[in-house]
Design a protein around this motif. Structure first.
Motif, PDB file in Angstrom:
ATOM      1  N   HIS A 259      52.423  12.900  15.408  1.00 24.98           N
ATOM      2  CA  HIS A 259      52.174  14.314  15.325  1.00 24.98           C
ATOM      3  C   HIS A 259      51.029  14.693  16.229  1.00 24.98           C
ATOM      4  O   HIS A 259      51.099  15.732  16.849  1.00 24.98           O
ATOM      5  CB  HIS A 259      51.968  14.717  13.720  1.00 24.98           C
ATOM      6  N   GLU A 260      49.891  13.796  16.454  1.00 21.70           N
ATOM      7  CA  GLU A 260      49.012  14.056  17.590  1.00 21.70           C
ATOM      8  C   GLU A 260      49.843  14.298  19.034  1.00 21.70           C
ATOM      9  O   GLU A 260      49.177  15.169  19.649  1.00 21.70           O
ATOM     10  CB  GLU A 260      48.017  12.990  17.451  1.00 21.70           C
TER      11      GLU A 260
ATOM     12  N   ARG B  97      51.441  17.620  19.223  1.00 19.43           N
ATOM     13  CA  ARG B  97      50.530  18.816  19.178  1.00 19.43           C
ATOM     14  C   ARG B  97      50.103  18.923  20.628  1.00 19.43           C
ATOM     15  O   ARG B  97      49.922  19.952  21.394  1.00 19.43           O
ATOM     16  CB  ARG B  97      49.208  18.484  18.329  1.00 19.43           C
ATOM     17  N   LYS B  98      49.772  17.733  21.390  1.00 23.31           N
ATOM     18  CA  LYS B  98      49.400  17.642  22.598  1.00 23.31           C
ATOM     19  C   LYS B  98      50.463  18.172  23.563  1.00 23.31           C
ATOM     20  O   LYS B  98      50.038  18.865  24.457  1.00 23.31           O
ATOM     21  CB  LYS B  98      48.812  16.236  22.919  1.00 23.31           C
TER      22      LYS B  98
ATOM     23  N   LEU C 233      49.610  22.517  20.924  1.00 25.04           N
ATOM     24  CA  LEU C 233      49.219  23.210  19.380  1.00 25.04           C
ATOM     25  C   LEU C 233      47.759  22.890  19.122  1.00 25.04           C
ATOM     26  O   LEU C 233      47.321  21.986  19.561  1.00 25.04           O
ATOM     27  CB  LEU C 233      50.170  22.314  18.450  1.00 25.04           C
ATOM     28  N   GLU C 234      47.370  23.857  18.088  1.00 28.20           N
ATOM     29  CA  GLU C 234      46.035  23.446  17.471  1.00 28.20           C
ATOM     30  C   GLU C 234      46.471  22.688  16.071  1.00 28.20           C
ATOM     31  O   GLU C 234      47.581  22.222  15.827  1.00 28.20           O
ATOM     32  CB  GLU C 234      45.496  25.079  16.994  1.00 28.20           C
ATOM     33  N   ASP C 235      45.323  22.386  15.437  1.00 29.44           N
ATOM     34  CA  ASP C 235      45.427  21.402  14.375  1.00 29.44           C
ATOM     35  C   ASP C 235      46.300  21.814  13.231  1.00 29.44           C
ATOM     36  O   ASP C 235      46.540  20.971  12.513  1.00 29.44           O
ATOM     37  CB  ASP C 235      43.874  20.911  13.733  1.00 29.44           C
ATOM     38  N   ASP C 236      46.809  23.084  13.400  1.00 23.63           N
ATOM     39  CA  ASP C 236      47.423  23.671  12.053  1.00 23.63           C
ATOM     40  C   ASP C 236      48.891  23.555  12.297  1.00 23.63           C
ATOM     41  O   ASP C 236      49.676  24.324  11.944  1.00 23.63           O
ATOM     42  CB  ASP C 236      47.053  25.261  11.845  1.00 23.63           C
ATOM     43  N   GLY C 237      49.360  22.721  13.277  1.00 24.79           N
ATOM     44  CA  GLY C 237      50.619  22.539  13.704  1.00 24.79           C
ATOM     45  C   GLY C 237      51.492  21.682  12.929  1.00 24.79           C
ATOM     46  O   GLY C 237      52.666  21.423  13.329  1.00 24.79           O
ATOM     47  N   ASP C 238      50.896  21.438  11.452  1.00 22.70           N
ATOM     48  CA  ASP C 238      51.818  20.431  10.555  1.00 22.70           C
ATOM     49  C   ASP C 238      53.008  20.836  10.392  1.00 22.70           C
ATOM     50  O   ASP C 238      54.288  19.716  10.633  1.00 22.70           O
ATOM     51  CB  ASP C 238      51.057  20.185   9.233  1.00 22.70           C
TER      52      ASP C 238
ATOM     53  N   CYS D 218      55.231  20.171  13.514  1.00 25.13           N
ATOM     54  CA  CYS D 218      55.329  18.976  13.973  1.00 25.13           C
ATOM     55  C   CYS D 218      56.457  18.144  13.076  1.00 25.13           C
ATOM     56  O   CYS D 218      57.244  17.405  13.554  1.00 25.13           O
ATOM     57  CB  CYS D 218      53.773  18.098  13.584  1.00 25.13           C
TER      58      CYS D 218
ATOM     59  N   SER E 112      51.549  18.387  28.795  1.00 21.05           N
ATOM     60  CA  SER E 112      51.567  19.850  27.860  1.00 21.05           C
ATOM     61  C   SER E 112      52.364  20.771  28.521  1.00 21.05           C
ATOM     62  O   SER E 112      52.402  20.899  29.632  1.00 21.05           O
ATOM     63  CB  SER E 112      49.804  19.936  28.001  1.00 21.05           C
TER      64      SER E 112
END
Length: 405
Positions: A316-317, A320-321, A325-330, A333, A355
């Protein structure tokens, strides 16, 4: 509907009890919804199971499923999924695995295989195009997985085939027994013990049918560009030595595997927890052969989250990269990860995405293979539907457990 390559068009159904074999057409709805790998296996279970079945029973089917990109040559696409009820909780589970078994399954003319019933005696299956043969496996029973495959090579001589088998742990119904596919493990779920209960030691798969591709030239060019991108990332970012299947495949020595555990056919994380971290082959053998209650719990080890959760977070990290995405991309992902899996890709191919490029390589190859023009939103919706079906299937069995209490 647009043309849809990437599918063989059939499902192989085998009743182990009666040794009857049938070829079923792949439902049009499965292709229209681009079901594959995990989603295809789960949908088959969903369409067939009531929620009253038990893992170690003739009513519990084992489903092996390939995916649309499996066999297309795309990096990391040598994948298949194995689904059934887990002996840990009698609930549905799916395990994704590498190796060539999924490719050979499609080359034999099948998108999926369903195993039901139970062999009357220890057996192994030899499957090729239009042929399924039951063999006596008494001489293979008790063998380590590597030796079992060596014996199969001797029997089949120079024939090209992929094989999966169980080790002593599966034969002795250890809860976290794995199914081994040419050195790759379907870990965590304990499905090795399901095949052990069914007295099915091994399956060999062989075929020479061509997998239909909508745009073969586009597939070749897309694969070339994808591999080049991944190799560039591997050389610049990691300088690691990866396996030949994919330049970004996780290095086997870093994945927690242990040769003796692979030979015994046990999940590495669960086995090490059961042995309380003691790296002693004799302890592992005692667990696999159930020779000792020992100071370790041979059953009921709750360890599936350790390995799966860590690897999911890493994936998931990287997603996002790749997408910025920001950290709220759960949610993004999770749906993207699901879609990558059901298309037949290894999640480690996400490593090489720069990216902003997002899923361009994956989408390009889905379009070239199937002929269906998907957008990123379509891909995410595909993942969301797959997760929803799996949740509904699992709920069916959880309701059974709740009502029984």
């Amino acid at each position: 509907m647009e043309t849809c390559g990437g599918y063989a068009g059939s499902i192989l159904q085998i009743d182990l009890t009666t040794q009857s074999v049938s070829r079923l057409p792949l439902p049009d709805s499965y292709r229209e919804n681009l079901l594959g790998g995990k989603s295809l296996a789960v949908q088959i279970l969903y369409d067939r199971m009531t929620g009253r079945e038990k893992a170690l029973s003739e009513e519990n089917p084992v489903v092996l499923a390939s995916a649309p990109l499996t066999g297309s040559g795309a990096p990391g696409s040598a994948r298949f999924d194995l689904a059934s009820l887990s002996p840990k909780d009698d609930c549905p589970t799916v395990s994704n695995c590498g190796g060539n078994f999924g490719i050979r399954l499609k080359q034999a003319g099948y998108d999926a295989m369903i195993l039901s019933g139970r062999c009357r005696e220890p057996s192994w299956l030899e499957i090729s195009v239009d042929s399924v043969t039951f063999h006596d496996a008494k001489s293979l029973w008790g063998l380590m997985t590597g030796l079992c495959r060596d014996r199969l090579k001797e029997i089949l001589k120079e024939r090209r085939f992929a094989a999966l088998c169980i080790g002593p742990a599966g034969e002795n119904l250890v809860e976290f027994a794995s199914v081994m596919a040419d050195g790759h493990s379907t870990g965590r779920a304990g499905l090795g013990s399901v095949l052990g209960w069914k007295q099915l030691k091994a399956i060999t798969m062989d075929g020479d049918k061509k997998i239909p591709l909508h745009n073969p030239a586009g597939v070749r060019e897309g694969n070339r560009l994808w591999y080049a991108q991944l190799k560039k990332f591997a050389s610049e970012e990691t300088n690691a030595e990866y396996c030949t299947a994919c330049p970004l495949h996780c290095e086997r020595h870093s994945r927690g595997e242990n040769p003796i555990l692979e030979e015994l056919g046990m999940d590495a994380i669960a086995a090490k927890a059961a042995a309380k971290g003691v790296e002693d082959p004799e302890i592992y053998k005692a667990i696999a052969f159930r020779r000792s209650a020992g100071p370790f719990p041979a059953e009921g080890v709750k360890t599936s989250g350790e390995k799966k959760g860590k690897r999911r977070n890493i994936s998931h990290e990287r997603i996002r990269k790749a997408f910025g995405l920001e950290d709220d991309g759960d949610a993004f992902c999770k749906n993207y990860s699901e879609a990558v899996c059901i298309m037949g890709q290894c999640m480690f191919t996400v490593n090489g995405l720069e990216s902003g490029t997002g899923g361009s390589y994956l989408l390009t190859q889905i379009n070239n293979v199937t002929g269906m023009r998907l957008t990123l939103e379509d891909l995410l919706a595909l993942g969301a539907r797959s997760r929803e079906t799996e949740q509904k299937l699992r709920k069916r069995f959880e309701n059974k457990t709740t009502s029984a209490q």
